[in-house]
Design a protein around this motif. Structure first.
Motif, short mmCIF file in Angstrom:
data_model
loop_
_atom_site.label_atom_id
_atom_site.label_comp_id
_atom_site.label_asym_id
_atom_site.label_seq_id
_atom_site.Cartn_x
_atom_site.Cartn_y
_atom_site.Cartn_z
N ILE A 114 0.86 -1.17 0.00
CA ILE A 114 0.00 0.00 0.00
C ILE A 114 0.90 1.23 0.00
CG2 ILE A 114 -1.77 1.27 1.25
CD1 ILE A 114 -2.46 -1.49 2.61
N LEU A 115 0.71 2.08 -0.98
CA LEU A 115 1.45 3.34 -1.04
C LEU A 115 0.53 4.45 -0.59
CD1 LEU A 115 3.43 3.13 -4.40
CD2 LEU A 115 4.28 2.84 -2.09
N LEU A 116 0.94 5.14 0.45
CA LEU A 116 0.17 6.26 1.00
C LEU A 116 1.01 7.52 0.84
CD1 LEU A 116 -0.74 4.40 4.29
CD2 LEU A 116 -2.38 4.97 2.51
N ASP A 117 0.46 8.50 0.18
CA ASP A 117 1.16 9.78 0.04
C ASP A 117 0.41 10.79 0.90
OD1 ASP A 117 2.83 11.81 -0.68
OD2 ASP A 117 2.38 11.74 -2.82
N TRP A 118 0.97 11.06 2.09
CA TRP A 118 0.34 11.89 3.09
C TRP A 118 0.58 13.37 2.82
CZ3 TRP A 118 -2.90 9.54 6.32
CH2 TRP A 118 -2.70 8.19 6.59
N GLU A 119 -0.48 14.14 2.84
CA GLU A 119 -0.37 15.60 2.82
C GLU A 119 -0.02 16.09 4.23
OE1 GLU A 119 -0.64 17.91 0.36
OE2 GLU A 119 -0.72 16.26 -1.06
N ARG A 120 -0.64 15.42 5.21
CA ARG A 120 -0.35 15.72 6.62
C ARG A 120 -0.70 14.48 7.44
NH1 ARG A 120 -5.46 18.63 6.31
NH2 ARG A 120 -6.79 17.85 7.95
N PRO A 121 -0.07 14.33 8.60
CA PRO A 121 -0.32 13.14 9.42
C PRO A 121 -1.72 13.15 10.05
CG PRO A 121 1.39 14.53 10.42
CD PRO A 121 0.95 15.20 9.16
N VAL A 122 -2.18 11.95 10.41
CA VAL A 122 -3.42 11.80 11.16
C VAL A 122 -3.08 11.16 12.50
CG1 VAL A 122 -4.89 11.63 9.11
CG2 VAL A 122 -3.96 9.55 10.11
N ASN A 123 -3.97 11.31 13.47
CA ASN A 123 -3.73 10.75 14.80
C ASN A 123 -3.97 9.25 14.85
OD1 ASN A 123 -3.07 13.23 16.02
ND2 ASN A 123 -5.25 13.73 16.18
N ASN A 124 -4.97 8.79 14.09
CA ASN A 124 -5.35 7.38 14.16
C ASN A 124 -5.62 6.88 12.75
OD1 ASN A 124 -6.14 4.87 15.04
ND2 ASN A 124 -8.11 5.54 15.84
N ALA A 125 -4.70 6.08 12.21
CA ALA A 125 -4.86 5.50 10.88
C ALA A 125 -4.91 3.98 11.04
CB ALA A 125 -3.71 5.91 9.97
N ARG A 126 -6.03 3.38 10.61
CA ARG A 126 -6.20 1.93 10.74
C ARG A 126 -6.71 1.37 9.42
NH1 ARG A 126 -5.00 0.26 15.37
NH2 ARG A 126 -6.05 -1.73 15.31
N LEU A 127 -6.35 0.12 9.19
CA LEU A 127 -6.81 -0.62 8.03
C LEU A 127 -7.66 -1.78 8.51
CD1 LEU A 127 -6.82 -1.50 5.03
CD2 LEU A 127 -4.69 -2.72 5.51
N HIS A 128 -8.88 -1.88 8.00
CA HIS A 128 -9.77 -3.02 8.28
C HIS A 128 -9.93 -3.78 6.98
CE1 HIS A 128 -10.87 -1.01 12.03
NE2 HIS A 128 -11.07 0.08 11.31
N ILE A 129 -9.66 -5.07 7.01
CA ILE A 129 -9.85 -5.91 5.83
C ILE A 129 -11.10 -6.74 6.07
CG2 ILE A 129 -8.85 -7.70 4.36
CD1 ILE A 129 -6.09 -6.81 5.38
N THR A 130 -12.08 -6.62 5.15
CA THR A 130 -13.32 -7.38 5.27
C THR A 130 -13.46 -8.32 4.09
OG1 THR A 130 -14.70 -5.74 4.14
CG2 THR A 130 -14.47 -5.51 6.53
N ASN A 131 -14.05 -9.49 4.34
CA ASN A 131 -14.27 -10.44 3.25
C ASN A 131 -15.55 -10.08 2.50
OD1 ASN A 131 -16.37 -11.39 4.87
ND2 ASN A 131 -15.26 -13.20 5.55
N SER A 132 -15.93 -10.92 1.57
CA SER A 132 -17.06 -10.61 0.69
C SER A 132 -18.41 -10.58 1.41
CB SER A 132 -17.13 -11.60 -0.47
OG SER A 132 -17.29 -12.91 0.03
#
Length: 181
Positions: A114-132
Motif C-alpha cells: 500500500i502506497l500512501l502519500d500523506w499531505e499531513r499526518p493523522v492521529n489514528n490510521a487503521r486498516l480493516h480488511i473485510t471479506n465478501s
C-alpha cells in the motif's frame, strides 16, 4: 466473531422492519440466532413469519437476516435472506490528508503493498480488511506522516477472493477493493 452484535426483532414484517428501531437491542451473544428460528411440528418444520435478525459487524455494517425455509434434519439446508441495510460512511474519494493511495500488485498473491502519500499526518490510521460477506478478517494500524510511505501487506493467509480494504483515517473512511489469488 469478535466485535459482532445481534438483535432479534419479533412480531414484525421481516422484509420491511427498520434496523433503527433496534439500536439499543444489540447483544454480543451470537446464540441469539440459535436453534429457535425453527420449530418441529411432528409433521415437519415451521418457521416464524414475523421474525428478523439484525447483525452488526465489527466494521459497523448492519445486515437484516430472516429465514425463509428449512429442509429439515435430512440435509439441514436452511434458506435465508441477507440484506445490507446500513454501512458506515465510506467513500472512494481521498480525504484531504492523503494525496494518493495505491495498492499493488492487485490482484495479489501472498503479498501486496500500500502506497500512501500523506499531505499531513493523522492521529489514528487503521486498516480493516473485510471479506465478501462483510466480516472483518484483520485490523492493522497504519503509519501516518508526511510524504510517501510504502506499507507491506502480507495476504498469504487470506483465501482467494475479493476483499474490501477500509482505511479509517481519524474517522474518515476510504474503501478500496483487493483481489487475492
Amino acid at each position: 466473531g469478535p466485535g459482532v452484535e445481534v438483535a432479534q426483532a419479533d412480531g414484525v414484517v421481516p422484509t420491511t422492519v427498520d434496523y433503527q428501531d433496534y439500536e439499543g437491542a444489540y447483544e454480543t451473544n451470537l446464540g441469539i440466532i440459535g436453534w429457535d428460528w425453527k420449530t418441529f411440528t411432528g409433521m415437519g418444520w415451521s418457521l416464524p413469519d414475523d421474525r428478523a435478525y439484525f447483525l452488526k459487524t465489527a466494521s459497523g455494517d448492519i445486515w437484516r437476516i430472516y429465514f425463509i425455509d428449512f429442509a429439515g434434519s435430512s440435509n439441514g439446508t436452511a434458506t435465508m435472506n441477507k440484506e445490507l441495510v446500513s454501512s458506515p460512511s465510506s467513500t472512494n474519494e481521498l480525504p484531504e490528508q492523503l494525496s494518493s493511495l495505491v495498492i499493488y500488485p492487485n490482484p495479489a498473491r501472498g503479498f501486496t503493498q500500500i502506497l500512501l502519500d500523506w499531505e499531513r499526518p493523522v492521529n489514528n490510521a487503521r486498516l480493516h480488511i473485510t471479506n465478501s460477506i462483510g466480516q472483518v478478517v484483520r485490523t492493522e494500524a497504519l503509519p501516518s506522516g508526511n510524504g510517501l510511505q510504502a506499507v507491506p501487506l502480507d495476504v498469504a493467509d487470506l483465501r482467494a477472493g475479493y476483499y474490501n480494504l477500509i482505511f479509517d483515517l481519524d474517522g474518515q473512511r476510504v474503501t478500496r477493493t483487493l483481489i487475492v489469488q
